[in-house]
Design an enzyme around this catalytic site. Structure first.
Site, short mmCIF file in Angstrom:
data_model
loop_
_atom_site.label_atom_id
_atom_site.label_comp_id
_atom_site.label_asym_id
_atom_site.label_seq_id
_atom_site.Cartn_x
_atom_site.Cartn_y
_atom_site.Cartn_z
CG ASP A 1 38.66 37.30 33.77
OD1 ASP A 1 39.38 38.24 34.16
OD2 ASP A 1 39.11 36.27 33.22
N1 URA Z 1 42.25 33.54 35.65
C1 URA Z 1 41.46 33.97 34.64
O1 URA Z 1 41.76 33.76 33.47
N2 URA Z 1 40.34 34.62 34.96
C2 URA Z 1 39.94 34.87 36.24
O2 URA Z 1 38.88 35.45 36.46
C3 URA Z 1 40.77 34.40 37.26
C4 URA Z 1 41.94 33.75 36.95
#
Ligand code: URA
Length: 230
Positions: free
Chosen positions: A101
């Site tokens: 993310d």
């Molecule tokens: N899980 C998440 O919620 N976000 C990420 O960036 C990676 C794994």
């Protein structure tokens, strides 16, 4: 890889000139003239142009310490991308292996080897990924069992696979998952009434984020690191 792309990469010819050379019968694969630019070139093919054997450039593999605010895609109209942090030739041939993310930090792998990245992201492989998470609310020990048993996530009809949760502080944990569902770590904690305030990926399989790398820095993977994920 497509033949015209292969010719362009190995000779420096533009894609247009590579196509022309192929159509004019100047290119052979394993001794047979091939005149279709879309023809696929396998890893063990010998490709010649005007009887000169072409050598494919070696595949490239990097680890990046992703800072917050950067997206894991090859292009984005609004935000800086992980590719923008690399100072490498033929940058357009590289891609991030999976996604983090925008606000998640830590280990991102980048490569131009599609087979290798597929082997890492394929759901069948269950490649473990380890995250450090900071939470808004205190962590209860019973959460360890819930992560281990798997849980239903909002809007999904399949339990998560067993995940390992290590509580390392009142509001800090290390989590290892073997799937790559959308926002998975954040949603797993949300399903338990908590909220992730910081998420950082520490490792993919046996490859750990190099502690020497500052956010935004990257380095080539060692052969051993590459092979450990193949
Ligand atoms: N899980 C998440 O919620 N976000 C990420 O960036 C990676 C794994």
């Amino acid at each position: 890889m497509r033949l015209d792309r292969y010719i362009s990469q190995t000779t420096g010819l533009s894609r247009k000139d590579a196509k022309l050379a192929i159509r004019r019968g100047r290119v052979s694969i394993n001794g047979t003239v091939v005149t279709t630019p879309e023809h696929s070139v396998g890893a063990d093919c010998e490709v010649t142009l005007d009887d000169q054997t072409l050598r494919a450039p070696a595949a490239r593999y990097f680890m990046l310490h992703k800072p917050p605010g950067v997206v894991c895609s090859t292009s984005d109209p609004q935000n800086p991308t992980v590719l923008g942090l690399l100072d490498e030739p033929r940058i357009e041939e590289l891609h991030p292996v999976g996604r983090l993310d925008i606000d998640t930090t830590g280990l991102v792998l980048l490569t131009d080897d599609g087979q290798w990245s597929h082997a890492i992201t394929s759901p069948k492989r269950h490649q473990p990924k380890t995250y450090y998470a900071e939470l808004a609310e205190p962590l209860l020990p019973e959460l360890i069992e819930k992560f281990k048993k798997g849980m239903m996530l909002h809007g999904e009809d399949k339990r998560t696979l067993p995940a390992e949760l290590e509580i390392i502080g009142e509001k800090a944990a290390r989590v290892t998952i073997t799937e790559g569902r959308y926002h998975q770590v954040k949603r797993m904690f949300a399903a338990q009434g908590n909220h992730v305030v910081r998420l950082h990926r520490e490792a993919i399989g046996a490859v750990r984020l190099d502690p020497e790398l500052q956010p935004g820095d990257y380095r080539a993977l060692t052969d051993e690191e590459v092979e450990s994920l193949r």
